[in-house]
Each structure stands twice: as structure tokens, then as C-alpha cells.
Design a protein around this motif. Structure first.
Motif, PDB file in Angstrom:
ATOM      1  N   MET A  75       1.129 -17.806  62.741  1.00 47.29           N
ATOM      2  CA  MET A  75       2.231 -16.877  62.504  1.00 47.29           C
ATOM      3  C   MET A  75       1.805 -15.425  62.674  1.00 47.29           C
ATOM      4  O   MET A  75       2.572 -14.578  63.143  1.00 47.29           O
ATOM      5  N   TRP A  76       0.561 -15.115  62.334  1.00 51.78           N
ATOM      6  CA  TRP A  76       0.099 -13.729  62.386  1.00 51.78           C
ATOM      7  C   TRP A  76      -0.048 -13.221  63.809  1.00 51.78           C
ATOM      8  O   TRP A  76       0.015 -12.016  64.059  1.00 51.78           O
ATOM      9  N   ILE A  77      -0.253 -14.129  64.764  1.00 46.60           N
ATOM     10  CA  ILE A  77      -0.278 -13.723  66.168  1.00 46.60           C
ATOM     11  C   ILE A  77       1.106 -13.207  66.583  1.00 46.60           C
ATOM     12  O   ILE A  77       1.230 -12.220  67.306  1.00 46.60           O
ATOM     13  N   LEU A  78       2.144 -13.879  66.101  1.00 46.30           N
ATOM     14  CA  LEU A  78       3.512 -13.433  66.382  1.00 46.30           C
ATOM     15  C   LEU A  78       3.759 -12.048  65.793  1.00 46.30           C
ATOM     16  O   LEU A  78       4.387 -11.192  66.421  1.00 46.30           O
ATOM     17  N   PHE A  79       3.256 -11.821  64.579  1.00 45.68           N
ATOM     18  CA  PHE A  79       3.414 -10.516  63.944  1.00 45.68           C
ATOM     19  C   PHE A  79       2.690  -9.432  64.753  1.00 45.68           C
ATOM     20  O   PHE A  79       3.205  -8.326  64.932  1.00 45.68           O
TER      21      PHE A  79
END
Length: 378
Positions: A75-79
Motif C-alpha cells: 500500500m505504501w508504494i501507492l502512497f
């Protein structure tokens, strides 16, 4: 593409906090870069800035697609990519807004901004349908690759457009960055219209946060989390925006453009209340169409007034200040309303903020100096 990311996060987590983080990543970088971007848009070739920033956004999107294809799904890659895209948009937006009056006659600005808003709404209308279909039958990376392809096409078209460099960019820069920034701030603070407009946008931006960013979460919680519902939600809003843009392009709004802004604010507030009351999904969708129609009522005249009243060599900085307000206060609003959405029903937040928007719109009629600035001389 941002629709797909938000839907993916909302559907995967059902968390107001995660949607809040995503929203912050989508707006906070714009806040930091806007102080620089406005000066750059006044000092350098605006067309080149647009091309480079769009290229940055496309590159980050391509890298994300490759990472997801490799099987790394965090998810943090998307952020992170949302943040990079926001950074690029922060550079691009003041340059685009300042470039328009360079190539459009002043008496045509309202029509052109209305047409531009219609085109943007049409793109945003099609995007949810494409995103929903791809996410239903495919994967997020397919949307990412499509986004990269459209960016390449847009850059190619812009490179063929011949635009004369504005006066300040053509001159040798004999002042430093901070001097130009200080002059832009001084110019904005000494201009009563710009001050009034920024104050309005500051309050308006915070109050529209639930309607703008929590509607996806509201749909998933109240009506269901199927992609077709999320698609209908976004498409209805942007279909309305497209119709509103066509209306503004042909009608042009009231003779006093500030009154058009005030009416748009009141209408948006009333419809936000209606969204909070709606209990049937198809009624909700109909209200969202009407809500979308109100957007050009305050966006188009605001943009035209700034393009008309602000000196050409100051427009990049002024547009960046307006962007700072929106990109800075959106995350602040989400910090407040996002967690509240896990405690209080989103419908209730819609009703409260909608009523406050009506009050804000009515208050504009009592600001005589602001009203005076809105008279259309053409």
C-alpha cells in the motif's frame, strides 16, 4: 488513475484513516512545491514546465506499473507514487493556468475556460468507467500503463503548439528567487480581490472535503462496495460537471462573476445536504449529477477573474498561492474529517458541511468590495 488508486485503497481497507493518508499524499506535495512552482511559471518557459512535469508524472506511473507486475504489492508504494504525481501536478497547474491567457483573447476567456472545464469533465467522466471496467476484469497495472500512454500523447500534442515566451521569461533574470516570491506575496496581499478570493477558497476547500473525498467511502458503507457503484458515483458527478461546463461556455454566468461564484457555492451546499439525506442509491446518483453541475459555477468565473485582473508576469505566483490554499487545506480537512468518518456517519458530516457552505455562499453577498470586483466589463 487517481480514481483507481483511491477505489483500490477504499475497497481493500474500508478505512477512513487509509483514505485520509492517500488523500494527504495526493495533495501535500503540491503544497510544498507550489511556493517554487509559481515563481518558476513566471520566470521560465511555461510550456516547457508543463511538458517536464507531465513527463515526471508519467515516469513515476510507469515505474509503479512495473513494480506491481513484478509481484511487489504494498500500500505504501501507492502512497509514494500518489505523492510524486502530486508533486508534478503542483508544478504543472500554475503554468497551465497562466499559459491560457497568453494564447486566448480576454473576451474569450470565460468561453474557453468553460470549454476546458467541459473537456476535463468529459475525461473524468470516461475515466471512472474505464477504471471500473478494468478493475472488475483486470488489474490496477493495466490502468497505470493506459495513463502513461495518454500522457505521452498529451506531451506530443503540446510540443507541436507554438507559444511565444512571456515577457518576464524572455528577459534576463536579475533578481533571485526569494525576491520574486516576496514580490508575489506583496502583490497578492495588496490586492483586495485576490485576498477575498483566497479567503473564500480557504473556507470552501475545508468544507467540501466530505463531499469531495468521503463519498467513495460512503457509497461502500451505505450502498455496497461493487465497482459498478463506485463507477456510477464518479461518472454521475463528472457527467454533471460536463453539462455545467457546457452551460458556462454558452451562458457565461451572471454579469457579475462573483455572484455566479456565490450562487454556485449555495447550490453545492444545498445538494451536499441532499446527498446526506438520500437513502436510495439511484436518488443519490441523480443528486450527484446536479452537484457536479454546480462546480463550473464557481471554478470558471474564479479562474477568469484571476486571468483578467492579475498581471501576466504575476499570474504564475498568484495561481500557485491559490493552489497552496487548496493543496494545503485539503489534507488538513481530511485529517479532521477522515478519522471522524470512522466515528460519525458520513451522511451526517455531509449535512453539516452542506449547511455551512450555504452560509458561506450567502455571506459573499454581504462583501461589497468582493461583489464590486466581479462586474464583467466585456
Amino acid at each position: 488513475m487517481q480514481f483507481a488508486i483511491i477505489w483500490y485503497i477504499a475497497r481493500a481497507t474500508d478505512s477512513g484513516m487509509m483514505v485520509t493518508i492517500s488523500t494527504i499524499c495526493s495533495f501535500l506535495p503540491q503544497l510544498f512545491i507550489s511556493l517554487f512552482a509559481g515563481v518558476w511559471a513566471d520566470r521560465y518557459n511555461r510550456k516547457l514546465l508543463i511538458v517536464l512535469s507531465d513527463g515526471l508524472i508519467a515516469t513515476a506511473t510507469l515505474i509503479l506499473a512495473i513494480i506491481l507486475l513484478s509481484g511487489y504489492n504494498n500500500m505504501w508504494i501507492l502512497f509514494l507514487v500518489s505523492g510524486i504525481r502530486s508533486f508534478g501536478s503542483g508544478i504543472q497547474t500554475p503554468a497551465v493556468n497562466a499559459l491560457i491567457p497568453q494564447i486566448v483573447p480576454e473576451e474569450k476567456l470565460m468561453r474557453v475556460n468553460g470549454i476546458n472545464g467541459t473537456i476535463q469533465s468529459l475525461i473524468l467522466l470516461v475515466s471512472p468507467a474505464v477504471s471500473g471496467t478494468i478493475l472488475t476484469y483486470g488489474k490496477l497495472e493495466s490502468i497505470l500503463f493506459l495513463d502513461v500512454i495518454t500522457a505521452i500523447i498529451a506531451i506530443s500534442i503540446l510540443l507541436t503548439l507554438r507559444v511565444a515566451v512571456h515577457k518576464k521569461a524572455a528577459e534576463k533574470q536579475d533578481t533571485d528567487y526569494f525576491y520574486d516570491l516576496k514580490e508575489g506575496i506583496k502583490y497578492s496581499l495588496n490586492n483586495s480581490f485576490i485576498k477575498n478570493l483566497i479567503i473564500f477558497y480557504a473556507i470552501f476547500t475545508i468544507l467540501i472535503v466530505p463531499a469531495a473525498f468521503l463519498n467513495v467511502l460512503m457509497v461502500t458503507r451505505t450502498f455496497g462496495n461493487e465497482y459498478w457503484r463506485l463507477t456510477a458515483n464518479e461518472m454521475s458527478f463528472f457527467a454533471g460537471s460536463m453539462v455545467g461546463g457546457i452551460i458556462m461556455a454558452t451562458w457565461g454566468g451572471f454579469k457579475n462573476r462573483v455572484i455566479t461564484i456565490a450562487v454556485g457555492c449555495c447550490a453545492f451546499g444545498a445538494l451536499t445536504v441532499a446527498v446526506g439525506i438520500a437513502k436510495v442509491f439511484y436518488v443519490y446518483i441523480a443528486i450527484m449529477v446536479l452537484t457536479g453541475m454546480t462546480i463550473p459555477l464557481f471554478n470558471s468565473p474564479s479562474m477568469v477573474l484571476l486571468q483578467e485582473k492579475v498581471e501576466t508576469d504575476m499570474q504564475g505566483r498568484v495561481f500557485s498561492f491559490v493552489q497552496i490554499v487548496s493543496s494545503g487545506l485539503m489534507p488538513l480537512g481530511m485529517i479532521v474529517f477522515g478519522p471522524l468518518a470512522d466515528i460519525i456517519k458520513i451522511e451526517r458530516l455531509m449535512i453539516i458541511t452542506g449547511l455551512l457552505l450555504i452560509v458561506l455562499g450567502i455571506s459573499i453577498f454581504y462583501n461589497k468590495s468582493f461583489i464590486k470586483e466581479g462586474i464583467n466589463q466585456n
